[in-house]
Design an enzyme around this catalytic site. Structure first.
Site, PDB file in Angstrom:
ATOM      1  N   GLY A  12      22.412   8.874  96.415  1.00 27.76           N
ATOM      2  CA  GLY A  12      21.782   7.951  95.466  1.00 27.76           C
ATOM      3  C   GLY A  12      22.114   8.334  94.036  1.00 27.76           C
ATOM      4  CE  LYS A  13      19.235  13.908  91.316  1.00 30.24           C
ATOM      5  NZ  LYS A  13      19.161  15.361  91.187  1.00 30.24           N
ATOM      6  CG  ASP A  69      16.197  20.635  87.701  1.00 30.48           C
ATOM      7  OD1 ASP A  69      16.472  20.603  88.913  1.00 30.48           O
ATOM      8  OD2 ASP A  69      15.070  20.954  87.286  1.00 30.48           O
ATOM      9  N   GLY A 150      14.094   8.521  95.502  1.00 29.31           N
ATOM     10  CA  GLY A 150      12.903   9.333  95.288  1.00 29.31           C
ATOM     11  C   GLY A 150      11.638   8.553  94.981  1.00 29.31           C
ATOM     12  CE1 TYR A 151       7.201  12.028  94.048  1.00 26.70           C
ATOM     13  CE2 TYR A 151       9.353  12.860  93.366  1.00 26.70           C
ATOM     14  CZ  TYR A 151       8.117  13.057  93.959  1.00 26.70           C
ATOM     15  OH  TYR A 151       7.797  14.289  94.470  1.00 26.70           O
ATOM     16  CG  ASP A 152      13.687   4.944  91.606  1.00 28.07           C
ATOM     17  OD1 ASP A 152      13.283   5.583  90.617  1.00 28.07           O
ATOM     18  OD2 ASP A 152      14.889   4.759  91.842  1.00 28.07           O
ATOM     19  CE  LYS A 172      16.060   4.685  88.332  1.00 28.46           C
ATOM     20  NZ  LYS A 172      16.350   5.643  89.377  1.00 28.46           N
ATOM     21  CG  HIS A 177      15.209   9.732  83.986  1.00 27.85           C
ATOM     22  ND1 HIS A 177      14.964   8.608  84.735  1.00 27.85           N
ATOM     23  CD2 HIS A 177      15.402  10.742  84.881  1.00 27.85           C
ATOM     24  CE1 HIS A 177      14.993   8.923  86.015  1.00 27.85           C
ATOM     25  NE2 HIS A 177      15.256  10.203  86.132  1.00 27.85           N
ATOM     26  NE  ARG A 178      19.809  11.574  87.522  1.00 29.47           N
ATOM     27  CZ  ARG A 178      18.798  10.998  88.183  1.00 29.47           C
ATOM     28  NH1 ARG A 178      18.815   9.726  88.461  1.00 29.47           N
ATOM     29  NH2 ARG A 178      17.767  11.711  88.574  1.00 29.47           N
TER      30      ARG A 178
END
Ligand code: IMP
Length: 193
Positions: A12-13, A69, A150-152, A172, A177-178
Site C-alpha cells: 500500500g505504501k 516512519d 492501516g487506519y484510513d 487522499k 501527510h506522506r
C-alpha cells in the site's frame, strides 16, 4: 532513470510512493532476492526510527534509500499510538479500531493527526536529509470504507467529509501527510540532481 529504494514491504505504501515519485525508478524490498532482516526500531521518535531504517537498508543494499516512519497520534491519548501505531494494530486493524474507540469512550476531543518523517539516505557518503509531513483530522466513531491502508477507514481529515478509507488516492493526496513530505523530498531531489 534514477533508482531509489523505498525501504518497505508494505505494498500500500509502495503504491502511494509510486504515485508521488513518478520521475524515479522505484524498488521495494520485495525486489531483492535475498531476504533482508529487519532492523530494530528502538528510536523514541518518528525521526529516529526513520533514520534507523534508512541507514540500515541503504547499507544492506548499497542503494540510495528512502525510509519512512509514520503513525497516528491521538491528542486525547497524549499522542498515542504514535510510533507504536503498527504494533497497536498488530496486523488486525478491525481490532485496533475497536480498541481505539474504547480508549476514546467518553472523551469529547477526537482530534488526531497522521505524521510521517521521510529519510533520504546515501550509503556512499552517509549523508541524509529528513522531510516531515502532517495531516490533521479526527477519529470516526466507526470504520468507514475499505480503501487506503492501516487506519484510513477510521480517520477523516479536516476539510473532507468522509474517511480516507472512502476516498480515492487522488483525493487522499490533497491532505496526505506522506504526500506533503514527499513533495518536499521531490523538490529537494530536483535541486540536487
Ligand atoms: P510504519 O511507519 O511502517 O512503522 O507504520 C506506521 C503505522 O501507522 C502503520 O500501522 C500504518 O497503518 C499507520 N499509518 C501510517 N500512515 C498511514 C496512513 O496514511 N493511513 C493509515 N494508516 C497509516
Amino acid at each position: 532513470m534514477q533508482q531509489l529504494l523505498i525501504a518497505t514491504n508494505n505494498q500500500g505504501k509502495l503504491k502511494e510512493f509510486r504515485d508521488h515519485l513518478r520521475e524515479f525508478y522505484l524498488l521495494g524490498l520485495c525486489n531483492f532476492d535475498k531476504e533482508i532482516e529487519e532492523p530494530i526500531e528502538n528510536g523514541v521518535s518518528f525521526a529516529e526510527n526513520s533514520l534507523i531504517k534508512a541507514k540500515y537498508y541503504a547499507h544492506a543494499t548499497s542503494c540510495l534509500t528512502i525510509a519512512d516512519d509514520s503513525g497516528l497520534c491521538v491528542n486525547a491519548l497524549d499522542g498515542r499510538p504514535g510510533i507504536f501505531s503498527s504494533r497497536y494494530a498488530n496486523g488486525d486493524y478491525k481490532q485496533a479500531f475497536q480498541k481505539l474507540n474504547k480508549e476514546l469512550e467518553g472523551k469529547e476531543d477526537r482530534s488526531a493527526y497522521f505524521q510521517v518523517v521521510l529519510t533520504l539516505y546515501n550509503p556512499q557518503n552517509d549523508i541524509y536529509k529528513q522531510f516531515n509531513g502532517r495531516c490533521d483530522g479526527k477519529i470516526l466513531y466507526q470504520s468507514c470504507g475499505t480503501g487506503g491502508l492501516g487506519y484510513d477507514p477510521l480517520f477523516s481529515p479536516h476539510g473532507l467529509d468522509m474517511s480516507f478509507g472512502e476516498c480515492s488516492l487522488e483525493e487522499k493526496n490533497k491532505y496526505d501527510h506522506r504526500k506533503k513530505a514527499t513533495d518536499k523530498l521531490v523538490k529537494y531531489l530536483g535541486e540536487i540532481m
